[in-house]
Design a protein around this motif. Structure first.
Motif, PDB file in Angstrom:
ATOM      1  N   VAL A  75       0.784  -1.148  -0.046  1.00 30.33           N
ATOM      2  CA  VAL A  75      -0.078  -0.066   0.095  1.00 30.33           C
ATOM      3  C   VAL A  75       0.868   1.232   0.085  1.00 30.33           C
ATOM      4  CG1 VAL A  75      -1.638   1.177   1.325  1.00 30.33           C
ATOM      5  CG2 VAL A  75      -1.804  -1.292   1.218  1.00 30.33           C
ATOM      6  N   PHE A  77       0.907   5.288   1.102  1.00 29.57           N
ATOM      7  CA  PHE A  77       0.037   6.004   1.820  1.00 29.57           C
ATOM      8  C   PHE A  77       0.907   7.132   2.234  1.00 29.57           C
ATOM      9  CE2 PHE A  77       2.860   3.890   4.663  1.00 29.57           C
ATOM     10  CZ  PHE A  77       2.668   4.736   5.866  1.00 29.57           C
ATOM     11  N   ARG A  82      -4.818   6.835   1.765  1.00 27.93           N
ATOM     12  CA  ARG A  82      -4.161   5.663   0.967  1.00 27.93           C
ATOM     13  C   ARG A  82      -4.250   6.097  -0.498  1.00 27.93           C
ATOM     14  NH1 ARG A  82      -7.216   2.466  -2.223  1.00 27.93           N
ATOM     15  NH2 ARG A  82      -9.127   3.033  -1.256  1.00 27.93           N
ATOM     16  N   ARG A  85      -1.811   1.074  -4.827  1.00 29.38           N
ATOM     17  CA  ARG A  85      -0.944   0.142  -4.101  1.00 29.38           C
ATOM     18  C   ARG A  85      -0.143  -0.416  -5.152  1.00 29.38           C
ATOM     19  NH1 ARG A  85      -2.598  -4.890  -6.184  1.00 29.38           N
ATOM     20  NH2 ARG A  85      -4.256  -4.714  -7.605  1.00 29.38           N
ATOM     21  N   LEU A 137      -6.999   3.557   6.715  1.00 29.43           N
ATOM     22  CA  LEU A 137      -6.610   4.623   5.777  1.00 29.43           C
ATOM     23  C   LEU A 137      -7.645   4.947   4.967  1.00 29.43           C
ATOM     24  CD1 LEU A 137      -3.272   3.283   4.398  1.00 29.43           C
ATOM     25  CD2 LEU A 137      -3.485   4.981   6.157  1.00 29.43           C
TER      26      LEU A 137
END
Length: 152
Positions: A75, A77, A82, A85, A137
């Motif tokens: 992920v 962030f 977020r 990915r 997130l």
């Protein structure tokens, strides 16, 4: 060994700052990148040896060496947002640096920073897929960044 693995990419991307402070009878040497600790040593010589030995750490190898992360999810962030990915087929394209004071498997990546310029604090977190919802997130609005895909 490939030439890319012999190159100290970290030195080209981020300055490693050295902080030294007394701890009892010892003098502790801490290497930091953007305020994040990346190493702590007991001597300046040990720090310099560590710094000279730094190499790009392939995200795919990082994950492969840690069975506790499988099946892994990667992920991207920034704070509580977020950003995206990294799918498994692209893991080999990322070199990372482990941040030792952050939650386990939190990484710094120059490529991630380049992909999300409006998010200068973007980091990478690797964790088992089942634990992703526990991060809490929230999806960032107006995330801009290039879409990468595997080309064969």
């Amino acid at each position: 060994m490939d030439a890319i693995e012999r190159t100290n990419w970290l030195a080209h991307r981020w300055q490693i700052e050295l902080e030294s402070f007394p701890y009892g009878e010892w003098l502790i040497h801490v290497g930091k990148v953007e305020g994040h600790r990346v190493v702590q040593t007991a001597s300046a010589a040990e720090f310099e040896a560590w710094k000279a030995a730094q190499r790009p750490l392939c995200l795919a190898r990082f994950i492969a060496e840690r069975r506790e992360l499988h099946p892994a999810e990667v992920v991207i962030f920034a704070g509580t947002h977020r950003l995206g990915r990294i799918p498994p087929e692209l893991w080999c394209g990322y070199d990372v640096t482990l941040l030792i004071d952050e939650p386990p498997a939190t990484l710094l990546s120059a490529k991630v920073r380049a992909m999300f310029p409006p998010w200068p604090g973007a980091l990478v977190r690797v964790l088992p897929q089942a634990e992703v919802p526990t991060l809490g997130l929230r999806k960032a609005e107006k995330v801009s960044g290039p879409r990468l895909r595997l080309v064969s």
